[in-house]
Design an enzyme around this catalytic site. Structure first.
Site, short mmCIF file in Angstrom:
data_model
loop_
_atom_site.label_atom_id
_atom_site.label_comp_id
_atom_site.label_asym_id
_atom_site.label_seq_id
_atom_site.Cartn_x
_atom_site.Cartn_y
_atom_site.Cartn_z
N LYS A 83 1.38 -1.35 0.05
CA LYS A 83 -0.10 -0.25 -0.21
C LYS A 83 0.55 0.89 -0.36
CE LYS A 83 -4.80 1.76 2.81
NZ LYS A 83 -4.63 1.53 4.05
N SER A 158 -9.58 1.31 2.99
CA SER A 158 -8.55 2.69 2.21
C SER A 158 -7.92 1.55 1.49
CB SER A 158 -8.26 3.26 2.92
OG SER A 158 -7.04 2.99 4.33
N SER A 182 -9.77 -1.09 7.13
CA SER A 182 -8.73 -0.69 5.73
C SER A 182 -7.79 -1.99 4.84
CB SER A 182 -8.06 0.46 5.91
OG SER A 182 -9.12 1.37 5.67
#
Lengths: 465, 66
Positions: A83, A158, A182
């Protein structure tokens, strides 16, 4: 050798074994991985940065180590992605925000250093909601990823790119961050295992996000792969239970599930999952933890207060450099008082004690990952505002207990649905043991999205990359 | 669309933090902030706390009281 598309849906355990046996070279694996990204990611939008040159150099080095007979790590030659809030030396960290410009960190986050030490090849940086908060938005620096199971839907966030990339076979595993769900929410939306570890078990060093409730999490296609990565990343070993799987007691907070307004499809899949547990002699018991709603609120308050604190200077001086959606979410915390924040921290302690008390009655908790099936619902500000989609995930960021999501069905829109397991602090191994039994029994983790063929369509020139 | 009184007050609150919110942003932000305050209020009143919270700031009361 030209690898097939199916190769890129193998587990890490299988791929690492083939590499160690030298049935396939690290360079071949990385070249095929890059070709799949080149062809598929224009549509899926999982990657912000593809680490093409670094990955090819690392692959050649990994092959040389194998040829020399050197001791190699458990992840030797396996492409893994991050990420884009996790620093990797020489690669931009953008957090999907114009605010960070083209900043390139000079060193690896601790988790990245550990992956590399275990032989993993960092293949790139993955898309996300701007600064890992807000909702998927076209106003972010890069538009949000699409769900490979149905590209009309979001991959949820996310860590949206982290979920979509693993599900699409664009890496073998990814790291995300989880401050309210997330990692677990995109894992559920993409049919993956998503593990949020016990608070503090995995280092935050070199990772953007609020310290109090955020964890670096793992997204994989199998429970065994998650266990392998956890062993590489964790500061200490996770405790297993002395109990055999069949003796593990599952607690179901039925009252809280009903109160959350769970959709019919999710409830049906969850009930089926409890039936599957029963077939494995894992017996469900009703439990009634107090304050789940308060825990979600407290987590939301801490998240907002800490995110505002992190961004306050840039919000004052460069507000228009944030996407419209991200700017609104990050600004909220300015309007909380110190008393609100301290009360939320007080609630954190009380709720953690409550969950510990529940774990005197049962060994794990089970509940849906989210009350909703359709990502579009979760994207609507009216529902996301109070974090309703995170009704079952956020409380365990607050309490710090480990939680895992795993696939338990496919919705009518063709999207995976997930069940969440929560364990005692430090007992990730118990969750992974149960998840492993469940996935063998149900085979949900063997389902993959239908994507266009990429490899084997034409010869791959050796000098292509 | 003319800006409403509550959004104007939110702009003033923001200014106390050195933040400049244009009318559109203030109007979009207002419902999010009111929801957040409602959550904080509910948490203060919950029996999860050993003691009662200290209450909202005067500025917040001004906005909610409009």
């Amino acid at each position: 050798m030209t690898l097939s598309d199916e190769f890129y849906f193998l587990s890490i355990v299988e791929v690492a074994e083939r590499i160690r046996r030298r049935e396939v070279s690290c360079l071949e694996v990385v070249r095929g991985q890059l070709e799949r990204i080149d062809v598929l990611d224009a549509e899926l939008r999982c990657y912000i940065t593809v680490a093409r040159e670094q990955a090819l150099v690392a692959a050649k080095s990994a092959d040389a180590a194998l040829a020399n007979g050197d001791a190699v790590g458990a992840l030797q030659g396996v492409p893994i992605a991050l990420k884009d809030v996790i620093d990797a030396e020489g690669l931009p960290t953008t957090a999907n925000s114009r605010v960070l410009g083209n900043w390139i960190p000079g060193r690896d986050a601790t988790v990245v250093a550990r992956l590399k030490a275990a032989g993993a090849i960092i293949i790139g940086k993955l898309n996300l909601n701007e600064f890992a908060w807000s909702i998927p938005s076209d106003s972010d620096r890069y538009p949000p990823p699409r769900n490979p199971w149905n590209t009309k839907y979001a991959a949820i966030g996310s860590s949206s790119g982290s979920g979509a990339a693993v599900a699409a076979g664009l890496c073998f595993a990814s790291l995300g961050t989880d401050a309210g769900g997330s990692v677990r929410l995109p894992a559920a939306a993409c049919g993956l295992i998503g593990l949020k570890p016990t608070h503090g078990l995995i280092s935050h060093d070199g990772v953007l996000g609020c310290e109090t409730i955020m964890e670096v999490g793992i997204l994989t296609r199998t429970a065994e792969d998650a266990a392998l990565l956890l062993g590489v990343l964790a500061d200490k070993d996770s405790r297993d239970s002395a109990r055999q799987v069949a003796a593990i007691r599952i607690g179901v907070p039925q009252r809280e599930i009903e109160a959350a307004g769970v959709s019919y499809e999710i409830q049906t899949a969850f009930d089926q999952a409890l039936g599957d547990f029963d077939a494995l002699n894992l017996k469900a018991h009703a439990v009634a933890p107090r304050w789940m709603t308060e825990a979600r609120a407290a987590n939301f308050i801490i998240l907002n207060a800490e995110e505002y604190s992190i961004h306050k200077r840039n919000l004052r001086e460069r507000l228009d450099d944030y996407g419209k959606s991200a700017s609104l979410y990050l600004l909220q915390g300015a309007f909380l008082s110190s008393a609100d924040y301290l009360i939320a921290l007080e609630a954190r302690s009380a709720f953690a004690e409550e969950i510990d008390r529940i774990f005197e009655q049962v060994d794990i908790l089970a509940m849906p990952v989210s009350p909703f099936t359709t990502p579009d619902e979760a994207r609507a500000p009216a529902t996301h505002r109070r974090g309703v989609g995170a009704a079952f995930t956020a409380p365990f960021n607050l309490s710090g207990h480990p939680a895992l999501s795993m696939p338990c069905g496919i919705s009518s829109s063709g999207l995976p649905m997930g069940i969440q397991l929560v364990g005692r602090k430090g007992e990730e191994a118990v969750l992974l043991k149960v998840a492993s039994s469940f996935q063998r029994h149900t085979a949900w983790t063997e389902h993959h999205p239908k994507l266009p063929a990429v490899l084997g369509r034409k010869p791959v020139p050796a000098e292509m990359h | 669309m003319p800006i409403d009184d509550e959004s104007v007050l939110l702009q003033k609150l923001a200014e106390s933090h050195g933040l400049k919110l244009n009318d559109e942003r203030a109007q979009l932000l207002l419902p999010l902030v009111k929801d957040l305050w409602a959550m904080a209020e509910a948490l203060r009143k919950s029996d999860i706390l050993q003691t009662q919270g200290q209450g909202a700031s005067e500025d917040r009361t001004r906005v909610q009281g409009q």
